[in-house]
Write an enzyme that holds these catalytic residues in place. Structure first.
Site, PDB file in Angstrom:
ATOM      1  N   GLY A 173     -21.004   5.624   4.706  1.00 47.35           N
ATOM      2  CA  GLY A 173     -20.106   6.105   3.665  1.00 47.35           C
ATOM      3  C   GLY A 173     -20.700   5.924   2.280  1.00 47.35           C
ATOM      4  O   GLY A 173     -21.020   4.801   1.892  1.00 47.35           O
ATOM      5  N   GLY A 223     -19.278   7.175  -0.776  1.00 52.35           N
ATOM      6  CA  GLY A 223     -18.344   7.529  -1.838  1.00 52.35           C
ATOM      7  C   GLY A 223     -18.584   6.661  -3.063  1.00 52.35           C
ATOM      8  O   GLY A 223     -19.675   6.121  -3.255  1.00 52.35           O
ATOM      9  N   VAL A 261     -17.672   3.605  -3.951  1.00 54.26           N
ATOM     10  CA  VAL A 261     -18.115   2.227  -3.694  1.00 54.26           C
ATOM     11  C   VAL A 261     -19.447   2.215  -2.957  1.00 54.26           C
ATOM     12  O   VAL A 261     -20.366   1.478  -3.320  1.00 54.26           O
ATOM     13  CB  VAL A 261     -17.047   1.456  -2.895  1.00 54.26           C
ATOM     14  CG1 VAL A 261     -17.550   0.059  -2.535  1.00 54.26           C
ATOM     15  CG2 VAL A 261     -15.755   1.354  -3.697  1.00 54.26           C
ATOM     16  N   LYS A 275       0.849  -1.195   0.000  1.00 51.04           N
ATOM     17  CA  LYS A 275       0.000   0.000   0.000  1.00 51.04           C
ATOM     18  C   LYS A 275       0.878   1.236   0.000  1.00 51.04           C
ATOM     19  O   LYS A 275       1.951   1.251   0.628  1.00 51.04           O
ATOM     20  CB  LYS A 275      -0.896   0.028   1.245  1.00 51.04           C
ATOM     21  CG  LYS A 275      -2.174   0.805   1.049  1.00 51.04           C
ATOM     22  CD  LYS A 275      -3.189  -0.003   0.244  1.00 51.04           C
ATOM     23  CE  LYS A 275      -4.566   0.612   0.281  1.00 51.04           C
ATOM     24  NZ  LYS A 275      -5.562  -0.259  -0.365  1.00 51.04           N
TER      25      LYS A 275
END
Length: 351
Positions: free
Chosen positions: A179, A181, A183, A79
């Site tokens: 959330g 966003g 996705v 990452k």
């Protein structure tokens, strides 16, 4: 940002990134290369200091090792985590500087989109290195924004888990989505199409309210989403939402979402189990994005992506079956399964 503590071995490599002129400040963490080059997205976020960025990179890289292993991909885990500069900044300069750092690793790390980054950013990176995916599709090959594939995999995982745990499909169930966003919004669309009732929360009012208007979702404050009356909780924001306090207030019977590192610490898995709340480990459910990224990097087409994403639901069912039979948390069982794959890869590499 809070993520679970590391569980396995130290990382293969950590690369400190700093270029004051370009606004680059962050780290690349490569957790494992037992199965192939470390693969994982590049996150751009507001970190107080580089120590916070490093801690998150290490945890996220480890999660990618587990995710790639269980998805059957020929990649290890890695990452990149970058600190977002204060005020305005030149994105192209920042990501080209990052791309040069990726290139210097000689293929040890393959990057792609993550929280805070876009296809356009990946195109800037591609100007200086080929070790990047998430680019616009070309010539019938896989590519582009991987978030729809992430959402598709989470939706399939949720369907499988609802059938296993609740004994029914998603029609008429209430799903609390934390959330909205890329996705989260795509997941909400799929859930609404499946007949689920939505309760949503997001710190971005415009994004949240637009989605609520489209799907007739109930809106609650971000501080309340974990305590709403719902059949299923779908964490689709940043990590660490599930801790001892929040689990104590959960009313959902199933947790299945897209966020990475949903458990603040491994012990939270046992708290969920003690309360009779089923849990689909994040890296099992949200593998669709990295499946798309890997297919693009390997020169495969979308049919290959679809075939691999289609394996997420039966993998969830098998995992929940095994966990139930053994009387253990799905999180613990999934970790063991991933570690077995990684260990076998390390043995092959050493032979």
């Amino acid at each position: 940002m809070v993520s679970r503590p590391a569980r396995m071995t130290p990382p293969v490599e950590c690369v400190r990134l700093f270029d004051a002129a370009a606004g680059l400040d962050g780290v690349i963490a490569i957790h494992s290369t037992a199965l192939g080059p470390g693969a994982g997205g590049c996150r751009l976020w507001h970190y107080d200091d580089v120590d916070g960025a490093l801690a998150d990179a290490l945890r996220l890289a480890e999660g990618m090792s587990y995710k790639n292993a269980l998805a059957g991909l020929p990649f290890g885990g890695a990452k990149a985590v970058l600190r977002r500069p204060a005020g305005s900044f030149d994105r192209t300069a920042l990501f080209r500087a990052f791309g040069r750092a990726v290139e210097a690793l000689g293929g040890l790390y393959v990057t792609a989109e993550d929280v805070g980054t876009t296809v356009a950013d990946m195109q800037d990176i591609a100007g200086v290195t080929r070790h990047v995916a998430g680019l616009p599709p070309a010539g019938g090959r896989a590519g582009g924004d991987p978030s729809p594939w992430t959402a598709r995999g989470v939706f399939d995982a949720m369907q499988a888990a609802a059938a296993h745990t609740l004994g029914r499909d998603l029609t008429g169930l209430t799903v609390a989505v934390q959330g909205t966003g890329n996705v989260g919004a795509d997941l909400c669309r799929r859930l609404a199409d499946a007949g689920a009732r939505l309760v949503i929360a997001d710190p971005n009012p415009a994004r949240r309210d637009r989605l609520a208007a489209i799907h007739g979702a109930e809106v609650v404050h971000v501080d309340d989403i974990l305590r709403v009356e719902a059949d299923i909780l779908a964490p689709c924001a940043l990590g660490g939402a599930l801790n001892a306090e929040s689990v104590g207030g959960l009313k959902a019977r199933l947790v299945c979402g897209a966020a990475n590192n949903q458990l603040a610490e491994p012990a939270v898995a046992e708290l969920l189990m003690a309360r009779g709340i089923a849990y689909v480990p994040d890296y099992v459910a949200n593998a669709g994005g990295i499946i798309s990224v890997s297919a693009e990097y390997l020169g495969e087409d979308e049919a290959e992506v679809a075939a691999r994403v289609a394996k997420i639901a039966p993998r969830v069912t098998a995992l929940l079956d095994r966990a139930a039979q053994e009387g253990r948390s799905p999180a613990v069982v999934a970790d063991e399964m991933a570690e077995e794959v990684i260990a076998a890869g390390a043995q092959r590499a050493a032979a």
